[in-house]
Design a protein around this motif. Sequence first.
Motif, mmCIF file in Angstrom:
data_model
loop_
_atom_site.group_PDB
_atom_site.id
_atom_site.type_symbol
_atom_site.label_atom_id
_atom_site.label_comp_id
_atom_site.label_asym_id
_atom_site.label_seq_id
_atom_site.Cartn_x
_atom_site.Cartn_y
_atom_site.Cartn_z
ATOM 1 N N GLN A 55 29.905 -33.246 -57.552
ATOM 2 C CA GLN A 55 29.591 -32.648 -58.856
ATOM 3 C C GLN A 55 30.340 -33.330 -59.996
ATOM 4 O OE1 GLN A 55 27.223 -30.401 -59.473
ATOM 5 N NE2 GLN A 55 26.721 -30.288 -57.307
ATOM 6 N N HIS A 56 31.578 -33.714 -59.747
ATOM 7 C CA HIS A 56 32.419 -34.274 -60.805
ATOM 8 C C HIS A 56 32.076 -35.726 -61.132
ATOM 9 C CE1 HIS A 56 35.942 -34.440 -63.380
ATOM 10 N NE2 HIS A 56 36.245 -35.600 -62.836
ATOM 11 N N TYR A 57 31.865 -36.557 -60.112
ATOM 12 C CA TYR A 57 31.669 -37.993 -60.342
ATOM 13 C C TYR A 57 30.219 -38.450 -60.243
ATOM 14 C CZ TYR A 57 36.719 -38.384 -59.906
ATOM 15 O OH TYR A 57 38.062 -38.244 -60.086
ATOM 16 N N PHE A 58 29.499 -37.983 -59.242
ATOM 17 C CA PHE A 58 28.180 -38.536 -58.966
ATOM 18 C C PHE A 58 27.062 -37.889 -59.777
ATOM 19 C CE2 PHE A 58 30.723 -40.001 -55.520
ATOM 20 C CZ PHE A 58 30.178 -41.216 -55.158
ATOM 21 N N TYR A 111 29.713 -46.408 -52.975
ATOM 22 C CA TYR A 111 29.270 -47.077 -54.194
ATOM 23 C C TYR A 111 27.982 -46.422 -54.662
ATOM 24 C CZ TYR A 111 32.473 -50.848 -52.917
ATOM 25 O OH TYR A 111 33.590 -51.585 -52.596
ATOM 26 N N LEU A 112 27.864 -46.191 -55.950
ATOM 27 C CA LEU A 112 26.614 -45.718 -56.539
ATOM 28 C C LEU A 112 25.917 -46.923 -57.129
ATOM 29 C CD1 LEU A 112 24.723 -43.396 -57.370
ATOM 30 C CD2 LEU A 112 26.047 -43.217 -59.487
ATOM 31 N N LEU A 113 24.670 -47.160 -56.669
ATOM 32 C CA LEU A 113 23.873 -48.307 -57.113
ATOM 33 C C LEU A 113 22.626 -47.817 -57.814
ATOM 34 C CD1 LEU A 113 23.886 -50.247 -53.703
ATOM 35 C CD2 LEU A 113 25.582 -50.394 -55.506
ATOM 36 N N ASP A 114 22.185 -48.551 -58.823
ATOM 37 C CA ASP A 114 20.901 -48.200 -59.434
ATOM 38 C C ASP A 114 19.772 -48.729 -58.549
ATOM 39 O OD1 ASP A 114 20.466 -50.919 -60.024
ATOM 40 O OD2 ASP A 114 20.791 -50.674 -62.171
ATOM 41 N N ASN A 115 18.527 -48.569 -58.981
ATOM 42 C CA ASN A 115 17.389 -48.930 -58.121
ATOM 43 C C ASN A 115 17.175 -50.435 -57.972
ATOM 44 O OD1 ASN A 115 16.381 -49.440 -60.644
ATOM 45 N ND2 ASN A 115 14.611 -48.094 -60.450
ATOM 46 N N GLN A 116 17.957 -51.234 -58.677
ATOM 47 C CA GLN A 116 17.915 -52.690 -58.506
ATOM 48 C C GLN A 116 19.130 -53.195 -57.715
ATOM 49 O OE1 GLN A 116 15.198 -54.612 -59.405
ATOM 50 N NE2 GLN A 116 14.439 -52.520 -59.645
ATOM 51 N N GLY A 117 19.963 -52.266 -57.256
ATOM 52 C CA GLY A 117 21.125 -52.644 -56.468
ATOM 53 C C GLY A 117 22.350 -53.020 -57.283
ATOM 54 N N ILE A 118 22.371 -52.629 -58.566
ATOM 55 C CA ILE A 118 23.520 -52.901 -59.428
ATOM 56 C C ILE A 118 24.553 -51.790 -59.240
ATOM 57 C CG2 ILE A 118 24.312 -53.260 -61.810
ATOM 58 C CD1 ILE A 118 22.418 -55.456 -60.710
ATOM 59 N N VAL A 119 25.812 -52.168 -59.041
ATOM 60 C CA VAL A 119 26.889 -51.196 -58.816
ATOM 61 C C VAL A 119 27.224 -50.486 -60.123
ATOM 62 C CG1 VAL A 119 29.308 -50.903 -58.128
ATOM 63 C CG2 VAL A 119 27.855 -52.562 -56.927
ATOM 64 N N LEU A 120 27.195 -49.159 -60.092
ATOM 65 C CA LEU A 120 27.567 -48.357 -61.254
ATOM 66 C C LEU A 120 29.024 -47.909 -61.179
ATOM 67 C CD1 LEU A 120 24.328 -46.231 -61.536
ATOM 68 C CD2 LEU A 120 24.925 -48.317 -62.760
ATOM 69 N N PHE A 121 29.465 -47.528 -59.986
ATOM 70 C CA PHE A 121 30.885 -47.268 -59.767
ATOM 71 C C PHE A 121 31.186 -47.129 -58.292
ATOM 72 C CE2 PHE A 121 31.642 -42.818 -58.644
ATOM 73 C CZ PHE A 121 30.474 -42.193 -59.011
ATOM 74 N N ARG A 122 32.508 -47.116 -57.996
ATOM 75 C CA ARG A 122 32.979 -47.015 -56.620
ATOM 76 C C ARG A 122 33.944 -45.840 -56.527
ATOM 77 N NH1 ARG A 122 36.631 -51.759 -54.118
ATOM 78 N NH2 ARG A 122 38.029 -51.138 -55.795
#
Length: 199
Positions: free
Chosen positions: A186-189, A164-175
């Motif tokens: 390179q493609h997703y992250f 999971y990619l999370l922002d600095n507040q712990g909000i999920v951006l994608f899985r």
Amino acid sequence: MLNHKFKLILPSLLGLLFVAAMMFALTSQEGQVTPSALVGKPIPAFTASSLSATELVGNNELVDNNQLLGNSALLDNSIFQTDKNYTLLNVWASWCAVCQSEHGFLMKLAGKDGVRIVGLNYRDARADANRVLSSLGNPYVATIFDPDGKIALDMGVIATPETYLLDNQGIVLFRYSGALDETVWQHYFKPFMQLLTDK
């Protein structure tokens, strides 16, 4: 005679075809961005112990779980709040061969690239998980120990590995479901991280 043999073999052939179709369906889900009800939301609230006896938690504070008593040795959602632009949450297990195949790339990200990665050790034995990290290296700033899979279930984890990619507040951006490698990175992250860095 041929018709009789065919009638005997038909159930076996159908069973084999069914097994092949199920294997294809399961493996075709590997390695893709998968929808998640968590996108735009924080990881569900949890409190859990840390996997290892000593590791970095929170704001790079070294914690020795053998010396701490009570709830002070526990991790919660605050582990995802950071002064970095993003955090990766990597769901893994010692029994997961695909997890071990991506481990070298996670070590590269954490080391050379300085990416902040939190681990979620899923349905595992503590000793086995620590043995893998001792052997292959530890890319995680902290590892949440989830032996019964409750946290992962609340998150909607499908299979290991998931990241999971999370922002600095712990909000999920994608899985992302499947092993991370340079191409996936390179493609997703990278595009997401560039957006977070440009804010």
